[in-house]
Design an enzyme around this catalytic site. Structure first.
Site, mmCIF file in Angstrom:
data_model
loop_
_atom_site.group_PDB
_atom_site.id
_atom_site.type_symbol
_atom_site.label_atom_id
_atom_site.label_comp_id
_atom_site.label_asym_id
_atom_site.label_seq_id
_atom_site.Cartn_x
_atom_site.Cartn_y
_atom_site.Cartn_z
ATOM 1 N N HIS A 126 66.981 16.567 84.936
ATOM 2 C CA HIS A 126 68.109 16.468 85.865
ATOM 3 C C HIS A 126 69.365 17.045 85.229
ATOM 4 O O HIS A 126 69.481 17.108 84.009
ATOM 5 C CB HIS A 126 68.365 15.000 86.234
ATOM 6 C CG HIS A 126 68.573 14.121 85.033
ATOM 7 N ND1 HIS A 126 67.531 13.637 84.286
ATOM 8 C CD2 HIS A 126 69.704 13.662 84.440
ATOM 9 C CE1 HIS A 126 67.997 12.909 83.293
ATOM 10 N NE2 HIS A 126 69.319 12.917 83.353
ATOM 11 N N HIS A 132 73.539 16.395 85.183
ATOM 12 C CA HIS A 132 74.651 15.520 85.538
ATOM 13 C C HIS A 132 75.792 16.399 86.049
ATOM 14 O O HIS A 132 76.075 17.442 85.451
ATOM 15 C CB HIS A 132 75.202 14.793 84.302
ATOM 16 C CG HIS A 132 74.267 13.819 83.662
ATOM 17 N ND1 HIS A 132 74.452 12.466 83.748
ATOM 18 C CD2 HIS A 132 73.146 14.005 82.912
ATOM 19 C CE1 HIS A 132 73.491 11.845 83.072
ATOM 20 N NE2 HIS A 132 72.685 12.758 82.544
HETATM 21 P P1 5GP Z 1 70.071 10.849 80.778
HETATM 22 O O1 5GP Z 1 70.501 9.729 79.886
HETATM 23 O O2 5GP Z 1 68.546 10.953 80.812
HETATM 24 O O3 5GP Z 1 70.746 12.154 80.545
HETATM 25 O O4 5GP Z 1 70.562 10.429 82.228
HETATM 26 C C1 5GP Z 1 69.960 9.435 82.977
HETATM 27 C C2 5GP Z 1 71.031 8.846 83.882
HETATM 28 O O5 5GP Z 1 70.357 8.127 84.907
HETATM 29 C C3 5GP Z 1 71.954 7.847 83.182
HETATM 30 O O6 5GP Z 1 73.292 8.321 83.239
HETATM 31 C C4 5GP Z 1 71.761 6.548 83.954
HETATM 32 O O7 5GP Z 1 72.961 5.860 84.201
HETATM 33 C C5 5GP Z 1 71.108 7.008 85.253
HETATM 34 N N1 5GP Z 1 70.178 6.051 85.815
HETATM 35 C C6 5GP Z 1 69.229 5.353 85.139
HETATM 36 N N2 5GP Z 1 68.517 4.578 85.997
HETATM 37 C C7 5GP Z 1 69.046 4.800 87.230
HETATM 38 C C8 5GP Z 1 68.741 4.264 88.527
HETATM 39 O O8 5GP Z 1 67.852 3.450 88.721
HETATM 40 N N3 5GP Z 1 69.485 4.726 89.565
HETATM 41 C C9 5GP Z 1 70.498 5.632 89.396
HETATM 42 N N4 5GP Z 1 71.170 6.000 90.488
HETATM 43 N N5 5GP Z 1 70.804 6.146 88.175
HETATM 44 C C10 5GP Z 1 70.092 5.732 87.117
#
Ligand code: 5GP
Ligand code: ZN
Length: 143
Positions: A98, A100
């Protein structure tokens, strides 16, 4: 496979969805850096930036551009960061690829990496080792 983003895509888990088409879904991050912080997710599950197919990556980045413009306008942001964490060491917590979109406002926070200087030889050495890998794998690149 347990994946919260796949659950959101399949509507088994709730999310504040802001965009959806056949290939891509976008919803608000549950723990936003700033209000309007959105995630843009390929509907097909890929673990990270290196394993997503070029076709899906194109769909995703074009959607990200469109959604970033909408987020910026909707929350009156002055700018935004597009971020992709890859690997635990880089801060990745959800292993479904994904982007951000983080809307930014004047003086909201300081977002700068710590930097380390190169010297002349380490700069050249880094360049050389990366060029060697690129030249070894260049046949698989069809950009
Ligand atoms: P990463 O840390 O992998 O770059 O980003 C994952 C993001 O997903 C994090 O910023 C976290 O807050 C978000 N996230 C994790 N679980 C959920 C969820 O169940 N729903 C939503 N909307 N966001 C989530
Ligand atoms: Zn998934």
């Amino acid at each position: 496979m347990d994946c919260i983003f796949c659950d959101i895509i399949k509507k088994r888990s709730k999310a504040e969805i802001i965009f959806e088409n056949e290939k891509v879904i976008s919803f608000l991050d549950i723990r936003p850096v700033n209000s309007g912080h959105a995630l843009v997710v390929s509907k097909e599950h890929f673990d990270n930036f290196l394993t997503i197919s070029p076709e899906s990556l194109k769909e995703l980045i074009v959607a990200t551009q469109f959604i970033a413009g909408a987020v910026k306008r909707a929350v009156n942001a002055e700018g935004f960061n597009i971020v992709s964490n890859n690997g635990t060491v880089a801060g990745q917590t959800i292993f479904h690829f994904h982007f951000h979109i983080i809307p930014r406002f004047k003086n909201d926070f300081h977002f700068r990496f710590d930097t380390k200087p190169y010297n002349e030889s380490s700069l050249k050495e880094s360049g050389k080792s990366i060029r060697q890998v690129i030249s070894k794998y260049k046949d698989i690149f069809h950009g």
